[in-house]
Design an enzyme around this catalytic site. Structure first.
Site, short mmCIF file in Angstrom:
data_model
loop_
_atom_site.label_atom_id
_atom_site.label_comp_id
_atom_site.label_asym_id
_atom_site.label_seq_id
_atom_site.Cartn_x
_atom_site.Cartn_y
_atom_site.Cartn_z
N GLU A 107 -10.71 -0.24 -3.90
CA GLU A 107 -9.73 -1.01 -3.60
C GLU A 107 -10.33 -2.28 -3.27
OE1 GLU A 107 -6.34 0.17 -1.17
OE2 GLU A 107 -7.10 2.36 -1.24
N ARG A 108 -9.52 -3.61 -3.48
CA ARG A 108 -9.92 -4.97 -3.12
C ARG A 108 -10.23 -5.07 -1.58
NH1 ARG A 108 -4.92 -8.60 -4.49
NH2 ARG A 108 -4.04 -6.82 -3.55
N CYS B 62 0.87 -1.28 0.02
CA CYS B 62 0.12 0.03 -0.03
C CYS B 62 0.98 1.20 0.19
CB CYS B 62 -0.97 -0.13 1.21
SG CYS B 62 -2.03 1.34 1.31
N CYS C 14 -5.32 5.97 -3.07
CA CYS C 14 -4.29 4.67 -3.18
C CYS C 14 -3.11 5.09 -3.77
CB CYS C 14 -5.55 3.85 -4.02
SG CYS C 14 -4.40 2.22 -4.23
#
Length: 313
Positions: free
Chosen positions: A242-243, A100, A251
């Site tokens: 986002e997953r 991330c 992100c």
């Protein structure tokens, strides 16, 4: 405190775990210092902590643990012995994530502020992640991370890097082509023709990507400024699903993927430096030739710590 006759004071001996809430351009995290790897955070507990109604509220949970105390960390140490600290990152639903970009900045800022590392302005720190070792430089007003090289997830399917999938999302009347890019984690970038299309999206529902990369994907929708490049800097606006999280205000790896995709599509009219506007702020993305001979992506932006607290039980 007054007690009824015969009553005795009850001492709360419930164990506590200190935490910090932080964010990078609105992408927010719960951070926990666990140097010796003693804290066991089950996916269900992580999801509870990240819940915005019954928990603290966050896009993800980051555990700061010394690399030597995790199998993944020991793998990083074999290639980068200086990576003392490992960013154990989990999505808001408790699932494991490779990387991330915003989280890295907040993670290093957390290490600095909690005096777990000494990192003067202008100095760099190597940390471990599930996407490998990352070098983070402290700047006057934020942090810059060498995210390493980027790549197309499926070069053959991309057909000369134009697109490799079709993406449907709530708010779009038809499917749009997308280009899937790896930044150590998977992204599918979808270009839109106008800011109005970007604003009309409903991204709490996961977009449908066909075909989807093997391990799922984060989906970024981007719209370009006019002109696309001004003063040698490309400028785009982005929203992301986002997953394991849903829509987030930012992100970091997604901003890198968006800039990489726009640079591919722009061809000779592209740029090596980009500003990516997200709902939570602005991120800077630069493409540089690294000492290993590969093109690396450098992500820069702010990091903030908001408050401290304690978890009980």
């Amino acid at each position: 405190m007054s007690l009824l006759p015969g009553a005795s004071a009850v001492v709360d001996t419930t164990p506590t775990l200190p935490f910090t809430k932080g964010h990078g351009t609105g992408n927010d995290f719960v951070l926990i210092a666990d140097p010796d790897g003693n804290a066991h955070l089950e996916p269900s507990r992580i999801a509870m902590l990240a819940d915005r109604h019954q928990g603290i509220g966050a896009d993800g949970v980051i555990r700061a643990v010394r690399s030597a105390h995790l199998p993944e960390g020991r793998e990083v140490l074999a290639a980068a012995p200086e990576a003392e600290w490992f960013m154990d990152y989990r999505n808001g639903d408790g699932s494991v994530a490779e990387m991330c970009g915003n989280g890295v900045r907040v993670f290093v800022h957390f290490l600095v502020e909690k005096e777990l590392v000494d990192l003067p302005v202008g100095s760099a720190l190597t940390i471990g992640t599930r996407a490998g070792a990352k070098s983070v430089t402290r700047m006057e007003h934020g942090y810059a991370i060498d995210m390493g090289p980027w790549s197309l997830i499926d070069p053959e399917l991309a057909e000369d890097a134009a697109a490799d999938s079709m993406v449907r999302a709530t708010g779009l009347t038809d499917a749009r082509p997308g280009l899937s890019i790896s930044m150590g984690n998977p992204h599918t970038v979808v270009p839109l023709g106008a800011f109005a299309e970007l604003e009309a999206l409903e991204l709490h529902t996961a977009p449908e990507v066909d075909p989807e990369p093997p391990h799922g994907t984060n989906v970024e929708f981007v719209a370009a400024h006019e002109p696309l490049v001004k003063g040698g800097v490309g400028r785009v606006r982005m929203r992301v699903h986002e997953r394991g999280v849903g829509e987030t205000q930012s992100c970091g790896t997604g901003a890198c993927a968006a800039a990489a995709a726009m640079r591919v599509w722009a061809g000779p009219e592209g740029a090596d430096s980009w500003l990516v506007e997200v709902p939570g702020g602005v991120l800077a993305v630069d493409f540089v030739l690294a000492s290993d001979g590969e093109e690396h992506v450098v992500l820069a932006g702010a990091a903030e710590l908001v408050f401290d607290g304690e978890l009980r039980g």
